[in-house]
Design an enzyme around this catalytic site. Structure first.
Site, PDB file in Angstrom:
ATOM      1  N   ARG A   1      79.618  45.447  53.544  1.00  4.17           N
ATOM      2  CA  ARG A   1      80.069  45.479  52.150  1.00  4.17           C
ATOM      3  C   ARG A   1      79.088  46.261  51.269  1.00  4.17           C
ATOM      4  O   ARG A   1      77.871  46.098  51.397  1.00  4.17           O
ATOM      5  CB  ARG A   1      80.163  44.033  51.662  1.00  4.17           C
TER       6      ARG A   1
ATOM      7  N   ARG B   1      81.854  20.367  51.242  1.00  8.18           N
ATOM      8  CA  ARG B   1      81.001  21.247  52.033  1.00  8.18           C
ATOM      9  C   ARG B   1      80.155  20.466  53.030  1.00  8.18           C
ATOM     10  O   ARG B   1      79.429  21.046  53.819  1.00  8.18           O
ATOM     11  CB  ARG B   1      80.071  21.985  51.088  1.00  8.18           C
TER      12      ARG B   1
ATOM     13  N   ARG C   1      73.367  31.891  55.922  1.00  4.26           N
ATOM     14  CA  ARG C   1      74.455  31.083  55.356  1.00  4.26           C
ATOM     15  C   ARG C   1      75.399  30.572  56.449  1.00  4.26           C
ATOM     16  O   ARG C   1      75.961  29.493  56.345  1.00  4.26           O
ATOM     17  CB  ARG C   1      75.214  31.876  54.289  1.00  4.26           C
TER      18      ARG C   1
ATOM     19  N   LYS D   1      88.952  33.205  52.804  1.00  3.25           N
ATOM     20  CA  LYS D   1      89.295  31.871  52.290  1.00  3.25           C
ATOM     21  C   LYS D   1      89.578  31.872  50.785  1.00  3.25           C
ATOM     22  O   LYS D   1      90.584  31.338  50.329  1.00  3.25           O
ATOM     23  CB  LYS D   1      88.129  30.921  52.618  1.00  3.25           C
TER      24      LYS D   1
ATOM     25  N   ARG E   1      74.262  44.137  48.260  1.00  2.00           N
ATOM     26  CA  ARG E   1      73.684  42.991  47.553  1.00  2.00           C
ATOM     27  C   ARG E   1      72.775  42.221  48.507  1.00  2.00           C
ATOM     28  O   ARG E   1      73.082  42.110  49.695  1.00  2.00           O
ATOM     29  CB  ARG E   1      74.798  42.078  47.020  1.00  2.00           C
TER      30      ARG E   1
HETATM   31  P1  AMP Z   1      80.392  29.615  46.756  1.00  2.00           P
HETATM   32  O1  AMP Z   1      80.866  30.527  45.668  1.00  2.00           O
HETATM   33  O2  AMP Z   1      81.450  28.654  47.219  1.00  2.00           O
HETATM   34  O3  AMP Z   1      79.752  30.350  47.902  1.00  2.00           O
HETATM   35  O4  AMP Z   1      79.251  28.685  46.100  1.00  2.00           O
HETATM   36  C1  AMP Z   1      78.090  29.250  45.548  1.00  2.00           C
HETATM   37  C2  AMP Z   1      76.983  28.203  45.471  1.00  2.00           C
HETATM   38  O5  AMP Z   1      77.403  27.100  44.671  1.00  2.00           O
HETATM   39  C3  AMP Z   1      76.593  27.580  46.810  1.00  2.00           C
HETATM   40  O6  AMP Z   1      75.652  28.362  47.513  1.00  2.00           O
HETATM   41  C4  AMP Z   1      76.001  26.251  46.343  1.00  2.00           C
HETATM   42  O7  AMP Z   1      74.701  26.426  45.806  1.00  2.00           O
HETATM   43  C5  AMP Z   1      76.916  25.870  45.204  1.00  2.00           C
HETATM   44  N1  AMP Z   1      78.070  25.084  45.674  1.00  2.00           N
HETATM   45  C6  AMP Z   1      79.382  25.462  45.682  1.00  2.00           C
HETATM   46  N2  AMP Z   1      80.169  24.491  46.170  1.00  2.00           N
HETATM   47  C7  AMP Z   1      79.349  23.465  46.495  1.00  2.00           C
HETATM   48  C8  AMP Z   1      79.545  22.175  47.061  1.00  2.00           C
HETATM   49  N3  AMP Z   1      80.764  21.750  47.421  1.00  2.00           N
HETATM   50  N4  AMP Z   1      78.455  21.382  47.234  1.00  2.00           N
HETATM   51  C9  AMP Z   1      77.231  21.790  46.870  1.00  2.00           C
HETATM   52  N5  AMP Z   1      76.960  22.999  46.363  1.00  2.00           N
HETATM   53  C10 AMP Z   1      78.005  23.837  46.170  1.00  2.00           C
END
Ligand code: AMP
Length: 210
Positions: A127, A93, A167, A18, A156
């Protein structure tokens, strides 16, 4: 569905490609790639007020509260570079965020890059990262060079199978309902994320750049 605008929301589980596709299409369309995760991490890195507030939340893998996230997106989308369009990556999200965005940008189309749980787990848990160079490898798809010292290669903690499945649970629970949200508004496009990146890009070109 006819696609007129350049407002897209990229959805899909981790490992679906994505983020990679979102960056490619932002460039092709000449619109900003807006990733809430990147914005949050940047704030943490710069130790801004927001960064200090959300540091612990990101570390724990929980979601940042909706009011903070929604206001951040509202401010970002009001900047001039997003006037002609945008690609959102990692937002919305959950349904509350989707509702907020729909009020703000009712024209936006959701693009879901689909991948089964088993494929997601296989992609992420294979990974490995080189400690020395930061290079990312995959045991099956992009094997590390044979001459790397054995203790240079690490997995990681958030890439272990247990963490990935955790997740995925959040994804199914919080984010998957968005597919129905956009489907019911006839604003959902789904593509198969299992072929190699380039093949998925070609498929998306057919659908998004008519
Ligand atoms: P990502 O890089 O998209 O996996 O985001 C990393 C972290 O940022 C997530 O695990 C959340 O803690 C926070 N985060 C990112 N986007 C959102 C969102 N739309 N709403 C709430 N938390 C977010």
């Amino acid at each position: 569905m006819t696609i007129g605008g350049k407002q897209f929301i990229f959805l899909g589980p981790q490992g679906s490609g994505k983020g990679t596709q979102a960056k490619i299409f932002a460039q092709k369309l000449g619109v900003p790639h807006i990733s809430t995760g990147d914005i949050f991490r940047d704030n943490i890195g710069r130790q801004t007020e927001l960064g200090q507030k959300i540091d612990g939340i990101l570390k724990s893998g929980q979601l940042v509260p909706d009011d903070i996230t929604n206001q951040l997106i509202k401010a970002r989308l009001s900047q001039s570079d997003a006037a002609t369009g945008f690609i959102l990556d990692g937002y919305p999200r959950n349904l509350a965020q989707a509702d907020f965005l729909f009020n703000l940008k009712p024209e936006a189309i959701a693009v879901c890059i689909d991948l089964t749980d088993e494929e997601t787990v296989k992609r992420i848990s294979g990974r490995r990262m080189s400690l020395a160079t930061g290079a990312i490898y995959h045991l099956d798809f992009n094997p590390p060079p044979a001459n790397l010292p054995p203790d240079d290669l690490i997995q990681r903690p958030d890439d272990t199978e247990v963490a990935v499945r955790q997740r995925l649970n959040i994804y199914h629970l919080e984010t998957e309902p968005l597919l129905e949200f956009y489907r019911s508004k006839q604003k959902l496009i789904t593509v198969d994320g299992s072929p190699p990146i380039e093949a998925v890009t070609d498929e998306l070109i057919k659908v998004l750049l008519p």
